[in-house]
Design an enzyme around this catalytic site. Structure first.
Site, short mmCIF file in Angstrom:
data_model
loop_
_atom_site.label_atom_id
_atom_site.label_comp_id
_atom_site.label_asym_id
_atom_site.label_seq_id
_atom_site.Cartn_x
_atom_site.Cartn_y
_atom_site.Cartn_z
N SER A 253 0.84 -1.20 0.00
CA SER A 253 0.00 0.00 0.00
C SER A 253 0.88 1.24 0.00
O SER A 253 2.10 1.16 0.06
CB SER A 253 -0.92 0.00 1.22
OG SER A 253 -0.15 0.23 2.38
N LYS A 254 0.21 2.38 -0.03
CA LYS A 254 0.90 3.68 -0.11
C LYS A 254 2.01 3.82 0.92
O LYS A 254 3.05 4.41 0.66
CB LYS A 254 -0.11 4.81 0.11
CG LYS A 254 -0.85 5.19 -1.15
CD LYS A 254 -0.15 6.36 -1.85
CE LYS A 254 -0.65 6.56 -3.26
NZ LYS A 254 0.32 6.20 -4.29
N ARG A 255 1.76 3.27 2.11
CA ARG A 255 2.76 3.48 3.17
C ARG A 255 4.08 2.77 2.86
O ARG A 255 5.08 2.98 3.53
CB ARG A 255 2.21 3.09 4.55
CG ARG A 255 2.09 1.63 4.76
CD ARG A 255 1.32 1.31 6.04
NE ARG A 255 0.86 -0.05 6.00
CZ ARG A 255 1.54 -1.08 6.47
NH1 ARG A 255 2.70 -0.90 7.06
NH2 ARG A 255 1.07 -2.30 6.38
#
Ligand code: GLU
Length: 490
Positions: A253-255
């Site tokens: 994911s984005k993180r």
């Protein structure tokens, strides 16, 4: 249309992320390896999730990666159009065919009724699934619903018994119990097809022989197989590519940093490196020791039998390492071309300013190429070539500047440098070696403070390379500035 035909069918609901690019790449490699056709189809029937320019952006990313499609948007082809929003008539037509055969039916259930059904199932601790209550409506019931002005969806009649077995080319046999699969919607009440239906109609009409897609679709496959059998239409072969996980084995994911091909491009990753790296996420080449492979190399040896059935773990450091390998392989002229936009966005110089300084830039780049990881990183680390250091590394100052005799030694350096007849790398080196000898000190005593004076850093390219690229005036002026700095220190 004949022969092997493979497709990649993204939904334009965002940009092309690493996972999607990897699935597309496997499709591409499989097609090219087997002399087939690679079809690109845009699955844009989910109007709410569709993002305005995402199909265009995705196509740009495919092209940038070198994954050119043989048929699809822009290039056209015998199965045009390749955008689902333009194929509405076909879905309606075949939904009607299935209804005529009694293999699909109108379902008038309202969202509230369906929710109540689900709620009941939850209370009874059963899996919520549609009861099939519109399957056998009488003509009278149908008329009543129509009179009430109810909208209807079209549901597919799923078999009540038996199993549907997916013969997956990666996972082997995967069996699904038909009773677990409720009559599902193929056309929504707004008249648009659902994914499972549109996908089958298109794969069929586009003559697709092999469907390679993400793992998450494996549970859709028995539904799609049921539709093939009902039409009837020849069934393609299926292969489901395992997921890509983050290093901590969670969902990517984005993180976890950059996700989309665009983001990687903007950070200065080369398409060749991305393609090479993502291919190895789940695929092992026959010569597993050979990591650096071009698209063409991979086409020659790609086999689905060497694609793992378990999730692959993504490691950005490995990708960055690989990117560095590709940067190293570039001819300096080519690297400079690719680097200019990054130098510009790092605010070091404009394209126009660089135009007359190409040879100089090539010299500068050559000194840094071996250490480069990304183009962005490379451009930023070249700052000292464009402007004198704004500050000096703190540890470096303690170690190399804050000593009583350093200013004097640097002063002597400027004197020998200004006396040299020619400005060349060898002459700079020779001057430093002789000075160190005549001072009776190691060369390091001159080299380290000079490096800090010129670049502000304690590491980087060879000092004499730096001097040569900076030129005599700049070198002497920066050493002069360092002497002033040191004098204020002590
Ligand atoms: N549009 C689907 C997706 O983006 C395609 C799935 C498939 O390849 O069938 O997930």
């Amino acid at each position: 249309m004949g022969d092997l035909r493979v497709r990649f069918a993204p939904s334009p609901t965002g940009y092309l992320h690493i996972g999607g690019a990897r699935t597309a790449l496997f499709n591409y490699l499989y097609t090219k390896r087997n002399g087939g056709k690679f079809v690109l189809r845009i699955e844009d029937t989910d109007v709410e999730r569709t993002i305005e320019d995402s199909a265009e952006k995705m196509m740009e990313s495919f092209k940038w990666l070198g994954l050119n499609w043989d048929e699809g948007p822009i290039v056209g082809g015998p199965a045009s159009p390749y955008q689902q929003s333009q194929r509405q008539d076909l879905y309606s037509k075949y939904a009607q065919t299935l209804m005529d055969k009694g293999l699909a039916y109108r379902c008038y259930c309202t969202p509230e009724e369906l929710e109540a059904e689900r709620e009941q199932a939850r209370l009874a601790k059963k899996a919520p699934r549609y009861s099939g209550r519109c399957r056998n409506l009488t003509q009278e019931q149908t008329r009543e619903f129509e009179n009430e002005g109810r909208k209807y969806a079209i549901r597919f009649v799923t078999p009540d018994q038996g199993n549907t077995v997916v013969n997956d080319l990666i996972h082997g046999e995967v069996s699904f119990q038909n009773e677990e699969i409720a009559d599902f919607i193929i056309m929504k009440s707004d008249g648009l097809p659902t994914y499972n239906f549109a996908c089958v109609i298109d794969d069929w009409l586009m003559g697709i022989t092999h469907v390679l897609r993400a793992d998450e679709h494996l549970s859709n496959t028995p539904r799609q197989m049921m539709i093939y059998r009902a039409l009837p239409a020849p069934m393609p072969k299926f292969a489901h590519v395992p997921m890509i996980l983050a290093p901590d084995r969670s969902k990517l994911s984005k993180r976890h940093g950059a996700q989309t091909v665009e983001e990687f491009r903007d950070k200065g990753y080369l398409p060749e490196a991305i393609v090479n790296y993502i291919a190895l996420l789940g695929w092992t080449p026959p010569d597993a020791t050979r990591e650096i492979m071009s698209l063409e190399d991979m086409v020659e040896v790609f086999e689905l039998s060497r694609v793992s059935s378990t999730a692959a773990v993504y490691d950005v450091q490995k990708l960055t390492w690989m990117n560095g390998q590709y940067i190293r392989q570039l001819e300096p002229e080519e690297l400079v071309q690719k680097l200019i936009p990054f130098i510009e966005s790092a605010g070091l110089a404009t394209r126009e300013e660089l135009a007359p300084r190409k040879d100089w830039l090539i010299q500068a780049v050559i000194t840094m190429q071996e250490r480069a990881r990304t183009l962005e990183d490379l451009a930023e680390s070249m700052e000292f070539y464009f402007r004198p250091p704004g500050s000096y590394d703190e540890k470096g100052v303690k170690k190399h500047f804050a000593k009583p005799n350093v200013a004097g030694l640097l002063q002597k350096c400027t004197e020998v440098l200004s006396r040299m007849p020619d400005w060349s790398l060898e002459a700079c080196e020779h001057a430093y070696t002789s000075l160190a000898q005549s001072e009776g000190i190691g060369r390091g005593k001159l080299i380290h403070p000079t490096r800090l004076a010129l670049s502000g850093k304690t590491f980087g390219p060879g000092l004499f390379d730096i001097m040569y690229v900076l030129g005599r005036d700049e070198t002497i002026s920066r050493i002069g500035a360092a002497i002033q700095f040191i004098n204020k220190l002590l």
